[in-house]
Design an enzyme around this catalytic site. Structure first.
Site, short mmCIF file in Angstrom:
data_model
loop_
_atom_site.label_atom_id
_atom_site.label_comp_id
_atom_site.label_asym_id
_atom_site.label_seq_id
_atom_site.Cartn_x
_atom_site.Cartn_y
_atom_site.Cartn_z
N HIS A 26 0.83 -1.21 0.00
CA HIS A 26 0.00 0.00 0.00
C HIS A 26 0.85 1.25 0.00
O HIS A 26 0.39 2.34 -0.36
CB HIS A 26 -0.92 -0.01 1.22
CG HIS A 26 -2.20 0.72 1.04
ND1 HIS A 26 -2.27 2.02 0.59
CD2 HIS A 26 -3.49 0.34 1.26
CE1 HIS A 26 -3.53 2.41 0.54
NE2 HIS A 26 -4.30 1.41 0.93
N ASP A 76 -11.49 -5.58 -17.84
CA ASP A 76 -11.70 -6.57 -18.90
C ASP A 76 -10.42 -6.77 -19.70
O ASP A 76 -9.96 -5.86 -20.39
CB ASP A 76 -12.84 -6.09 -19.81
CG ASP A 76 -13.19 -7.08 -20.91
OD1 ASP A 76 -12.53 -8.14 -21.01
OD2 ASP A 76 -14.12 -6.79 -21.69
#
Length: 464
Positions: A157, A404
């Site tokens: 992070h 996608d």
């Protein structure tokens, strides 16, 4: 069931396409994440082809598009260094040729089972996400022959927050999709609107919060470790822990908003306070509902102190605001506290919604990190108090179901690391594009059954 590694490779940005050597100093938004565990996320895709078809046809596109994506997001291939341990804040260093690991594996796990909403053993997900080691980002593609693909992402992070990490993954996926549909045309990096912004000088820090936070982060790390031990949040979960997803549809959420708004107006009409207005948002009612159901599923004594934590994106809240795709962390953690008896009481969801909503209202009024000196010390105080609670990972605003690679939208997206942190995960609903929300959580089998019952009962009582 087993996972077998087929291939492990290193992927770099195209040679000489990035600065030959550069560094990004950590800001005060970044340094607290130095002591936090990595984020682990899984994207499940239906893919009804053989492993050989994937390796020969798809994998070259994934590698090439990943290299192209790293050209823009090259700090992900770098590493964390501390130039002077006694005087300096760490920085992210990158040199031309630095790379990330891409692992390809195969498994005989049941794809349909793992990518569903119902309760599943948490340990089944661990082999599908890569180990990070000293890197800032690692990737793994696991093949379920003739049924599906899981793309696992593990990242520190400290390099970037969820907004930027998901932006990178979606950009990589979009390039891969272009190659998949037209392999003779190389993907072009032409949309300046997707470019990350690297200039750290835009984060004003006249009070030296970066060094202050770095000193306080070590105490915070020890308190987090103690909290996890006390609440059975260990890196290797007990075998009775399960992961499940609960969906709030857009219609249910709208009814929750109307009900909470009505209840708060009713309460405020009998109150002398004039400060009663706050925005009853989707986030507010979803978090309030989950917090109440989660609390009721626990077997603890009444009267305990509770907290609910979440983060807010500060890019647009700073004055002047930061660019939308400022690369790094620009989030602030918030926490609200309550007595357990108030959260599980008859008005528990209204109490929870009001606490969360008003905290967001406070956050929206900030412009210069007012009171920033006590930011981490306040979080330490909450943990030292013995309060038990819940926090949030992810956001419906990330639109993870738009990722996608050329095989269609994900069948399922999971935040695996909530098992380590004890958080819930939030994302947009895959099947309700009008504003539905998916909530992921990890509990013991008994607690998960109780949560499911409370969740169903709450929605029925409020939305009927």
């Amino acid at each position: 069931m087993a996972v077998k590694v087929i291939e492990e490779s290193r992927v770099s940005p195209p040679q000489h396409s990035t600065p030959p050597e550069t560094s990004l100093p950590l800001t005060f938004f970044d340094v607290i994440w130095v002591v936090m565990p990595p984020v682990k996320r899984l994207f499940f895709y239906e893919f009804h082809h053989s492993n050989q078809h994937f390796i020969e046809t798809v994998l070259p596109h994934m590698k090439h598009s990943l290299s192209q994506a790293l050209q823009l997001f090259y700090p992900f291939a770098g590493h964390l260094v501390t130039p002077d341990p006694h005087d300096s804040v760490p920085e992210i260093a990158y040199s031309d040729g630095d790379s990330i690991t891409l692992t390809v594996a195969e498994t005989d796990f049941d794809f349909q089972h793992l990518s569903a909403h119902h309760a599943r053993d948490v340990t089944d997900f661990f082999p599908l996400v890569p180990k990070l080691g000293s890197q800032l980002l690692a990737l793994q593609v696991t093949l379920f022959p003739n049924s599906g693909i899981a793309v696992g992402i593990t990242n520190s992070h400290v390099v970037a927050d969820g907004k930027i990490t998901t932006h990178f993954v979606k950009y990589w996926a979009s390039l891969c999709k272009l190659l998949t549909h037209n392999p003779l045309v190389p993907p072009l990096i032409s949309e300046s609107s997707v470019f990350p912004f690297f200039d750290r000088s835009v984060v004003d820090d006249p009070k030296g919060l970066d060094k202050l936070y770095l000193k306080q982060a070590r105490e915070f790390e020890e308190l987090i470790k103690s909290y996890r031990v006390a609440n059975s949040l260990t890196p290797v979960a007990p075998s009775d822990k399960v992961r499940a997803t609960f969906v709030l549809g857009s219609v249910e959420i709208e009814k929750l908003k109307q009900w909470v708004t009505s209840e708060i107006k009713s309460r405020s009409s009998s109150s002398s306070s004039s400060d009663t207005e706050f925005h009853v948002s989707t986030f507010v009612v979803v978090c309030a509902c989950v917090w109440v159901c989660w609390t009721k599923s626990k077997r603890d004594e009444d009267g305990e102190r509770l907290f609910f934590g979440f983060t807010g994106d500060f890019r647009g809240r700073l004055d002047p605001p930061l660019p939308e795709f400022y690369f790094g962390n620009c989030v602030i953690s918030c926490a609200v506290e309550a007595n357990k008896r108030d959260i599980i009481g008859e008005d528990g969801m209204v109490v929870a919604a009001e606490l969360i909503g008003r905290k967001i209202q406070e956050l929206n009024k900030q412009r210069k990190m007012e009171g920033g000196e006590t930011y981490i010390s306040n979080m330490c105080s909450v943990l030292r108090s013995g309060a038990k609670g819940l926090s949030v990972a992810g956001s419906p605003k990330f639109k993870v179901y738009e990722t996608d690679f050329g095989w269609g939208r994900p069948r399922k997206v999971e935040v695996v690391s909530i098992e380590d942190s004890g958080a819930i995960s939030l994302s947009e609903s895959r099947d309700d594009e009008n504003g539905g929300v998916e909530v992921g959580l990890v509990l013991s089998k008994l607690e998960m059954d109780c949560f499911a019952s409370q969740f169903e009962g709450t929605l029925e009582s409020v939305t009927d």
